[in-house]
Design a protein around this motif. Structure first.
Motif, PDB file in Angstrom:
ATOM      1  N   GLN A  13      -1.391  -3.366   7.813  1.00  0.00           N
ATOM      2  CA  GLN A  13      -1.296  -2.202   6.931  1.00  0.00           C
ATOM      3  C   GLN A  13       0.145  -1.716   6.834  1.00  0.00           C
ATOM      4  O   GLN A  13       0.633  -1.398   5.747  1.00  0.00           O
ATOM      5  CB  GLN A  13      -2.196  -1.077   7.455  1.00  0.00           C
ATOM      6  CG  GLN A  13      -2.205   0.159   6.595  1.00  0.00           C
ATOM      7  CD  GLN A  13      -2.941  -0.047   5.289  1.00  0.00           C
ATOM      8  OE1 GLN A  13      -3.982  -0.670   5.259  1.00  0.00           O
ATOM      9  NE2 GLN A  13      -2.404   0.479   4.211  1.00  0.00           N
ATOM     10  N   LYS A  14       0.843  -1.677   7.937  1.00  0.00           N
ATOM     11  CA  LYS A  14       2.231  -1.210   7.960  1.00  0.00           C
ATOM     12  C   LYS A  14       3.132  -2.145   7.157  1.00  0.00           C
ATOM     13  O   LYS A  14       3.966  -1.693   6.370  1.00  0.00           O
ATOM     14  CB  LYS A  14       2.730  -1.120   9.407  1.00  0.00           C
ATOM     15  CG  LYS A  14       4.118  -0.557   9.551  1.00  0.00           C
ATOM     16  CD  LYS A  14       4.506  -0.420  11.002  1.00  0.00           C
ATOM     17  CE  LYS A  14       5.889   0.146  11.143  1.00  0.00           C
ATOM     18  NZ  LYS A  14       6.282   0.268  12.553  1.00  0.00           N
TER      19      LYS A  14
ATOM     20  N   THR B 165       2.274  -4.188   4.679  1.00  0.00           N
ATOM     21  CA  THR B 165       1.970  -4.102   3.248  1.00  0.00           C
ATOM     22  C   THR B 165       2.388  -2.755   2.667  1.00  0.00           C
ATOM     23  O   THR B 165       2.794  -2.687   1.509  1.00  0.00           O
ATOM     24  CB  THR B 165       0.484  -4.367   2.969  1.00  0.00           C
ATOM     25  OG1 THR B 165      -0.303  -3.462   3.723  1.00  0.00           O
ATOM     26  CG2 THR B 165       0.102  -5.794   3.324  1.00  0.00           C
ATOM     27  N   SER B 166       2.301  -1.696   3.440  1.00  0.00           N
ATOM     28  CA  SER B 166       2.747  -0.384   2.960  1.00  0.00           C
ATOM     29  C   SER B 166       4.239  -0.388   2.687  1.00  0.00           C
ATOM     30  O   SER B 166       4.697   0.182   1.694  1.00  0.00           O
ATOM     31  CB  SER B 166       2.425   0.707   3.986  1.00  0.00           C
ATOM     32  OG  SER B 166       1.046   0.877   4.093  1.00  0.00           O
ATOM     33  N   LEU B 167       5.011  -1.042   3.539  1.00  0.00           N
ATOM     34  CA  LEU B 167       6.451  -1.139   3.337  1.00  0.00           C
ATOM     35  C   LEU B 167       6.747  -1.882   2.040  1.00  0.00           C
ATOM     36  O   LEU B 167       7.550  -1.433   1.228  1.00  0.00           O
ATOM     37  CB  LEU B 167       7.111  -1.855   4.518  1.00  0.00           C
ATOM     38  CG  LEU B 167       8.599  -2.164   4.367  1.00  0.00           C
ATOM     39  CD1 LEU B 167       9.396  -0.884   4.212  1.00  0.00           C
ATOM     40  CD2 LEU B 167       9.092  -2.968   5.551  1.00  0.00           C
TER      41      LEU B 167
ATOM     42  N   ALA C 183       4.777  -2.205  -0.554  1.00  0.00           N
ATOM     43  CA  ALA C 183       4.322  -1.386  -1.683  1.00  0.00           C
ATOM     44  C   ALA C 183       5.317  -0.268  -1.977  1.00  0.00           C
ATOM     45  O   ALA C 183       5.593   0.044  -3.139  1.00  0.00           O
ATOM     46  CB  ALA C 183       2.944  -0.805  -1.394  1.00  0.00           C
ATOM     47  N   ARG C 184       5.873   0.336  -0.934  1.00  0.00           N
ATOM     48  CA  ARG C 184       6.863   1.405  -1.149  1.00  0.00           C
ATOM     49  C   ARG C 184       8.117   0.859  -1.810  1.00  0.00           C
ATOM     50  O   ARG C 184       8.697   1.495  -2.684  1.00  0.00           O
ATOM     51  CB  ARG C 184       7.221   2.087   0.170  1.00  0.00           C
ATOM     52  CG  ARG C 184       6.287   3.247   0.470  1.00  0.00           C
ATOM     53  CD  ARG C 184       6.721   3.995   1.686  1.00  0.00           C
ATOM     54  NE  ARG C 184       6.072   3.306   2.804  1.00  0.00           N
ATOM     55  CZ  ARG C 184       6.521   3.238   4.027  1.00  0.00           C
ATOM     56  NH1 ARG C 184       7.623   3.831   4.354  1.00  0.00           N
ATOM     57  NH2 ARG C 184       5.869   2.595   4.964  1.00  0.00           N
TER      58      ARG C 184
ATOM     59  N   SER D 133       7.115   0.250  -5.490  1.00  0.00           N
ATOM     60  CA  SER D 133       6.909   1.478  -6.262  1.00  0.00           C
ATOM     61  C   SER D 133       8.214   2.227  -6.482  1.00  0.00           C
ATOM     62  O   SER D 133       8.332   2.997  -7.420  1.00  0.00           O
ATOM     63  CB  SER D 133       5.878   2.382  -5.583  1.00  0.00           C
ATOM     64  OG  SER D 133       6.394   2.900  -4.376  1.00  0.00           O
TER      65      SER D 133
ATOM     66  N   VAL E 130      -6.485  -4.777   3.974  1.00  0.00           N
ATOM     67  CA  VAL E 130      -5.820  -3.575   3.492  1.00  0.00           C
ATOM     68  C   VAL E 130      -6.637  -2.825   2.434  1.00  0.00           C
ATOM     69  O   VAL E 130      -6.702  -1.600   2.451  1.00  0.00           O
ATOM     70  CB  VAL E 130      -4.420  -3.929   2.933  1.00  0.00           C
ATOM     71  CG1 VAL E 130      -3.763  -2.740   2.273  1.00  0.00           C
ATOM     72  CG2 VAL E 130      -3.546  -4.469   4.048  1.00  0.00           C
ATOM     73  N   SER E 131      -7.281  -3.571   1.515  1.00  0.00           N
ATOM     74  CA  SER E 131      -7.899  -2.921   0.367  1.00  0.00           C
ATOM     75  C   SER E 131      -9.385  -3.178   0.191  1.00  0.00           C
ATOM     76  O   SER E 131      -9.994  -2.605  -0.697  1.00  0.00           O
ATOM     77  CB  SER E 131      -7.187  -3.359  -0.922  1.00  0.00           C
ATOM     78  OG  SER E 131      -5.831  -3.011  -0.866  1.00  0.00           O
TER      79      SER E 131
END
Length: 166
Positions: free
Chosen positions: A39-40, A42-44, A46-47, A50, A102-103
């Motif tokens: 999760q960490k 993939t969040s990086l 995605a940020r 975005s 993750v999703s």
């Protein structure tokens, strides 16, 4: 007295099954710690995306990418490699598992079915236009009622209008 829910084991399966011809690989859910690590990561990504930055696919070197796939595929990674599954298919399975972690299963299935091709994720312009023309698009063709403030430019007697002369 508080609400009582069904046992979690009865609600969903903690595995993902990916078919490769006649063989199915069952990927177990990662540990909570490994799931949080995925999760960490993939969040990086995605940020970064975005924020307008293109995701640098070289953020992970070969060893780090293998580690990520090992987190996502668990013991199935070694099984796939020993079965002679090609790298591109192992990678696709690993990224599918990442989306599952993750999703959830719906996003993972969409990724799996598109072969990882991002252009297939969203409908193309022609498909979107066709969708607008059918079914739900008919309501948008109805014209909205015009203003009754007297500024519509329509000529009439003026009767019944606010501020009009009688």
């Amino acid at each position: 007295m508080g609400a009582k829910f069904e046992a979690l084991d009865e609600l969903f399966d903690d595995s993902l099954t990916l078919p490769f011809g006649d063989t199915e690989y069952v990927i177990p859910s990662p540990s909570a710690e490994d799931g949080l690590r995925v999760q960490k990561i993939t969040s990086l990504a995605a940020r970064l995306q975005s924020g307008g930055e293109a995701v640098d696919t070289t953020l992970l070197d070969d060893e780090e990418e293998r580690d990520l796939l090992a987190l996502c595929l668990g013991p199935v990674l070694e099984e796939m490699l020993s079965d002679g599954i090609t790298w591109s298919r192992v990678r696709h399975a690993g990224l599918t598992a990442m989306f599952w972690i993750v999703s959830g299963p719906d996003v993972a299935e969409r990724y799996w079915k598109t072969g990882g091709d991002p252009s297939q994720w969203a409908p193309n312009r022609e498909t979107r236009r066709a969708q607008k023309k059918s079914g739900s698009g008919t309501a948008s063709k109805t014209r909205s009622r015009g203003s009754t403030s007297g500024t519509s430019g329509r000529k009439g007697s003026g009767k019944g209008r606010r501020g009009g002369t009688t």
